[in-house]
Scaffold this motif. Structure first.
Motif, PDB file in Angstrom:
ATOM      1  N   LEU A  42      -9.860   9.447   5.780  1.00  0.00           N
ATOM      2  CA  LEU A  42     -10.398   8.242   5.164  1.00  0.00           C
ATOM      3  C   LEU A  42     -10.869   8.527   3.740  1.00  0.00           C
ATOM      4  CD1 LEU A  42     -11.503   5.295   5.328  1.00  0.00           C
ATOM      5  CD2 LEU A  42     -13.635   6.331   6.112  1.00  0.00           C
ATOM      6  N   MET A  43     -11.644   9.589   3.571  1.00  0.00           N
ATOM      7  CA  MET A  43     -12.164   9.919   2.243  1.00  0.00           C
ATOM      8  C   MET A  43     -11.046  10.300   1.276  1.00  0.00           C
ATOM      9  SD  MET A  43     -15.779  11.837   2.947  1.00  0.00           S
ATOM     10  CE  MET A  43     -15.249  12.882   4.283  1.00  0.00           C
ATOM     11  N   LYS A 102      -1.848   6.783   6.103  1.00  0.00           N
ATOM     12  CA  LYS A 102      -2.962   6.241   6.881  1.00  0.00           C
ATOM     13  C   LYS A 102      -2.606   6.190   8.363  1.00  0.00           C
ATOM     14  CE  LYS A 102      -4.891   3.472   3.154  1.00  0.00           C
ATOM     15  NZ  LYS A 102      -5.126   2.129   2.615  1.00  0.00           N
ATOM     16  N   ARG A 146      -5.210   3.380  -8.656  1.00  0.00           N
ATOM     17  CA  ARG A 146      -5.586   2.123  -9.307  1.00  0.00           C
ATOM     18  C   ARG A 146      -6.051   2.358 -10.737  1.00  0.00           C
ATOM     19  NH1 ARG A 146      -7.587   1.028  -4.385  1.00  0.00           N
ATOM     20  NH2 ARG A 146      -9.687   1.672  -4.937  1.00  0.00           N
ATOM     21  N   LEU A 198      -7.750   9.554   1.384  1.00  0.00           N
ATOM     22  CA  LEU A 198      -6.870   8.442   1.056  1.00  0.00           C
ATOM     23  C   LEU A 198      -7.582   7.384   0.215  1.00  0.00           C
ATOM     24  CD1 LEU A 198      -4.952   8.220   4.418  1.00  0.00           C
ATOM     25  CD2 LEU A 198      -4.031   8.906   2.201  1.00  0.00           C
ATOM     26  N   THR A 199      -8.880   7.213   0.409  1.00  0.00           N
ATOM     27  CA  THR A 199      -9.646   6.305  -0.437  1.00  0.00           C
ATOM     28  C   THR A 199      -9.699   6.823  -1.865  1.00  0.00           C
ATOM     29  OG1 THR A 199     -10.974   5.590   1.447  1.00  0.00           O
ATOM     30  CG2 THR A 199     -11.874   5.170  -0.745  1.00  0.00           C
ATOM     31  N   ALA A 200      -9.932   8.126  -2.026  1.00  0.00           N
ATOM     32  CA  ALA A 200      -9.977   8.722  -3.354  1.00  0.00           C
ATOM     33  C   ALA A 200      -8.609   8.648  -4.041  1.00  0.00           C
ATOM     34  CB  ALA A 200     -10.445  10.176  -3.264  1.00  0.00           C
ATOM     35  N   GLY A 226      -6.267   6.436  -3.490  1.00  0.00           N
ATOM     36  CA  GLY A 226      -6.027   5.032  -3.826  1.00  0.00           C
ATOM     37  C   GLY A 226      -6.787   4.612  -5.074  1.00  0.00           C
ATOM     38  N   ALA A 227      -8.041   5.039  -5.188  1.00  0.00           N
ATOM     39  CA  ALA A 227      -8.834   4.712  -6.375  1.00  0.00           C
ATOM     40  C   ALA A 227      -8.237   5.371  -7.614  1.00  0.00           C
ATOM     41  CB  ALA A 227     -10.277   5.165  -6.178  1.00  0.00           C
ATOM     42  N   ARG A 228      -7.786   6.601  -7.476  1.00  0.00           N
ATOM     43  CA  ARG A 228      -7.167   7.305  -8.603  1.00  0.00           C
ATOM     44  C   ARG A 228      -5.896   6.584  -9.050  1.00  0.00           C
ATOM     45  NH1 ARG A 228      -4.503  13.277  -8.337  1.00  0.00           N
ATOM     46  NH2 ARG A 228      -4.026  13.444 -10.538  1.00  0.00           N
ATOM     47  N   ASP A 243       0.843  -1.191   0.000  1.00  0.00           N
ATOM     48  CA  ASP A 243       0.000   0.000   0.000  1.00  0.00           C
ATOM     49  C   ASP A 243       0.886   1.252   0.000  1.00  0.00           C
ATOM     50  OD1 ASP A 243      -1.913   1.924   0.273  1.00  0.00           O
ATOM     51  OD2 ASP A 243      -2.724   1.174   2.160  1.00  0.00           O
TER      52      ASP A 243
END
Length: 84
Positions: A50-51, A16, A61, A53-55, A57-59, A10
């Motif tokens: 959270l929001m 995180k 990927r 780092l999730t965004a 990570g999706a970007r 990660d």
């Protein structure tokens, strides 16, 4: 059921952990002292982290998938040119 397939490391793990400890560092004194604005600030930091780092990570990927698809297309085009 837990998926136990191996994945790449990660890239955002450090961030995180930092966000978690920043939220915890604000939450604990807020709870112990009964200071609600500090607790709310900790919740905002944790939820925002959270929001974000999730965004991110999706970007990341999506970019990796696009690069893999582009590489696959180039490889397919190169094989097609050789067959002709």
């Amino acid at each position: 059921m837990v998926d136990r397939t191996r994945r790449e490391p990660d890239p955002f793990l450090d961030w995180k952990v930092r966000v978690f400890f920043a939220g915890a560092a604000l939450l604990v004194p807020g709870v112990l002292l009964g200071y609600d604005p500090l607790v709310l600030l900790a919740i905002v930091i944790l939820a925002g982290g959270l929001m974000l780092l999730t965004a991110l990570g999706a970007r990341r990927r999506r970019q990796a998938e696009a690069a893999a698809a582009e590489e696959w297309e180039e490889e397919a085009d190169g094989q097609g040119a050789r067959e002709v």
